[in-house]
Write an enzyme that holds these catalytic residues in place. Structure first.
Site, PDB file in Angstrom:
ATOM      1  N   HIS A 196      47.845  33.621  37.661  1.00  0.00           N
ATOM      2  CA  HIS A 196      46.387  34.101  37.909  1.00  0.00           C
ATOM      3  C   HIS A 196      45.614  33.054  37.633  1.00  0.00           C
ATOM      4  CE1 HIS A 196      42.659  36.397  38.113  1.00  0.00           C
ATOM      5  NE2 HIS A 196      43.312  37.312  38.919  1.00  0.00           N
ATOM      6  N   ASP A 224      50.204  36.786  29.906  1.00  0.00           N
ATOM      7  CA  ASP A 224      49.498  37.408  30.456  1.00  0.00           C
ATOM      8  C   ASP A 224      50.080  38.691  30.998  1.00  0.00           C
ATOM      9  OD1 ASP A 224      47.620  38.651  32.631  1.00  0.00           O
ATOM     10  OD2 ASP A 224      47.247  36.762  33.620  1.00  0.00           O
ATOM     11  N   GLN A 252      49.423  42.636  34.866  1.00  0.00           N
ATOM     12  CA  GLN A 252      50.283  43.300  35.576  1.00  0.00           C
ATOM     13  C   GLN A 252      51.551  43.938  35.389  1.00  0.00           C
ATOM     14  OE1 GLN A 252      49.153  44.073  38.754  1.00  0.00           O
ATOM     15  NE2 GLN A 252      47.399  42.741  38.812  1.00  0.00           N
ATOM     16  N   LYS A 270      43.241  48.084  35.189  1.00  0.00           N
ATOM     17  CA  LYS A 270      44.361  48.314  35.786  1.00  0.00           C
ATOM     18  C   LYS A 270      45.305  49.295  35.082  1.00  0.00           C
ATOM     19  CE  LYS A 270      43.818  43.551  37.290  1.00  0.00           C
ATOM     20  NZ  LYS A 270      44.311  42.108  37.272  1.00  0.00           N
ATOM     21  N   CYS A 277      43.615  35.413  43.958  1.00  0.00           N
ATOM     22  CA  CYS A 277      43.323  34.811  42.675  1.00  0.00           C
ATOM     23  C   CYS A 277      44.462  34.147  42.211  1.00  0.00           C
ATOM     24  CB  CYS A 277      42.822  35.470  41.625  1.00  0.00           C
ATOM     25  SG  CYS A 277      41.122  36.445  41.958  1.00  0.00           S
TER      26      CYS A 277
END
Ligand SMILES: *Cc1c(COP(=O)(O)O)cnc(C)c1O
Length: 414
Positions: A131, A208, A211, A234, A372
């Site tokens: 991202h 990261d 997600q 999220k 993104c």
């Protein structure tokens, strides 16, 4: 819980949906079909109620007063930190820093670790799947310091090429940034193995997890990652909150990112002594309510169980993949063997923006664009995709609505 054919306890999705008031909305005279969970998921009443209880009975600024409300707010804020610690199985609560989200957490690592320990000619490894939040801060650092960014390539399915990744390491490698799950394609990276490779070269790794944390159980000790970041919004929590997990020994060696109140032990105009972790990285009044709301969201998800959530979302993904594969002129983008809750697709002859607009007329919310993650789109030779992203509260009937919606879009453009 229902007992389904696979022998697992399937989630009682109807009961779960009743917890989410927003899912009962009508959009454009249709029942809302919310399939934009990778951008932001919805909040259950339990979290909304927790925020209301905080604001109506517990709110004051933390850490700086002897009065009762300040004590309560401080205790609730620190209890929220421990809830997050347990959620990711961190060794200590001081390894959890509240940030405003994933982007803020990665910028913290860039400023706190990168600017101190990465210099001219040093190398940073990223993957094509990142991202922008895990690309741009490192580019800013590379520009400032004269460091070099190396990018691990992917195959056409959207999987990182492991030999190429391993081949990027050399004596100048100083840092690795990896997404756990690709927000554009849904690829789940084998991060544990990728972290082990980096550690063989003595290089720390930031994962990261924006997600991943909403879709699977995370164990930072088992992964052995050095840093792990994700966002509350999220994860059925509020916006404006997220966490950075960091190994205590690393956090202690880092320099602060932001200066101000609470991150200091003493200040004179000659010398300031920084506070201990995690406070060293939490300058100013933190988002107290949002942190407490995030802990409530984590409690909610843990109550359902992350394993059960993963299984439910995997069945949605499999069902949706099968349905879209049957549609002529529809191509799924991102066909990794191991995927989570994201289904990107293109329709021959229809611009993704038009797909999103027409689906919205049916009350179906999907995201269209580059998500993104422009380097992934460039690698796959696409300007954009449409992306349906699932949460555990989505249903097979909603997948059917999406399929019907796509058919209707195709008819318009026939
Ligand atoms: C959403 C997302 C981010 C950025 O999260 P913010 O909440 O906008 O800071 C970073 N990485 C991935 C993989 C994401 O999906």
């Amino acid at each position: 819980m229902n007992h389904d054919r696979t022998g697992f306890d399937a989630l009682d999705v109807a009961r779960i949906r009743a917890d989410f008031p927003i899912l009962a909305l009508q959009v454009n005279q249709h029942a809302l079909v919310y399939l934009d969970n990778a951008a932001s998921s919805q909040m259950p009443q339990q979290v909304i109620d927790r925020l209301v209880r905080y604001q109506t009975t517990q709110h004051a600024n933390i850490n700086r007063a002897v009065h009762t409300l300040s004590g309560i707010a401080t205790n609730e804020y620190e209890a929220a930190r421990r809830t997050l610690q347990q959620f990711i199985h961190a060794r200590e609560d001081r390894e959890v820093i509240f940030t405003s989200g994933t982007t803020d957490a990665i910028n913290l690592v860039m400023h706190g670790y990168g600017r101190k320990f990465i210099g001219p000619g040093d190398e940073i490894i990223l993957t094509t799947l990142e991202h922008h939040a895990n690309i741009v801060p490192w580019q800013m650092l590379a520009e400032e310091k004269g460091a070099i960014i190396r990018v691990a390539p992917i195959n056409d399915a959207g999987e990182v090429l492991m030999e190429a990744y391993q081949g990027l390491f050399n004596a100048r490698t100083r840092f690795v940034g990896l997404t756990h799950v690709s927000n554009a394609l849904g690829t789940v990276n084998p991060v544990k193995q990728m972290i082990a490779t980096a550690h063989e070269h003595g290089v720390p790794v930031l994962v990261d997890g924006a997600q991943a944390a909403p879709h699977m159980a995370i164990d930072v000790q088992d992964l052995d990652c050095d840093f792990y970041a994700f966002s509350g919004h999220k994860l059925c929590g509020p916006t404006g909150i997220g966490i950075l997990y960091g190994k205590a020994a690393l956090l202690e060696r880092m320099q602060p990112f932001k200066g101000g109140g609470d991150m200091i032990l003493s200040v004179t105009f000659d010398k300031t002594t920084y506070n201990t972790i995690p406070h060293k990285f939490e300058a100013g009044t933190p988002p107290i309510a949002a942190a407490i709301g995030l802990a409530a969201a984590v409690d909610y998800l843990s109550g359902i169980g992350m394993q059960a959530i993963s299984r439910q979302e995997q069945s949605l993904l499999e069902y949706a993949t099968g349905r879209l594969q049957q549609l002529q002129g529809v191509r799924i983008i991102g066909t990794a063997a191991h995927k989570a809750a994201v289904l990107s697709f293109v329709i021959d002859g229809v611009h993704p923006h038009d797909i999103g607009t027409l689906l919205n007329e049916e009350g179906i919310a999907v995201r269209t664009g580059h998500h993104c993650a422009q380097p992934v789109m460039q690698r796959l030779g696409l300007p954009a995709t449409s992306r349906a992203s699932f949460a555990f509260y989505n249903t097979m009937a909603e997948v059917d609505a999406l399929t019907a919606g796509i058919r209707a879009v195709q008819k318009v453009f026939l």
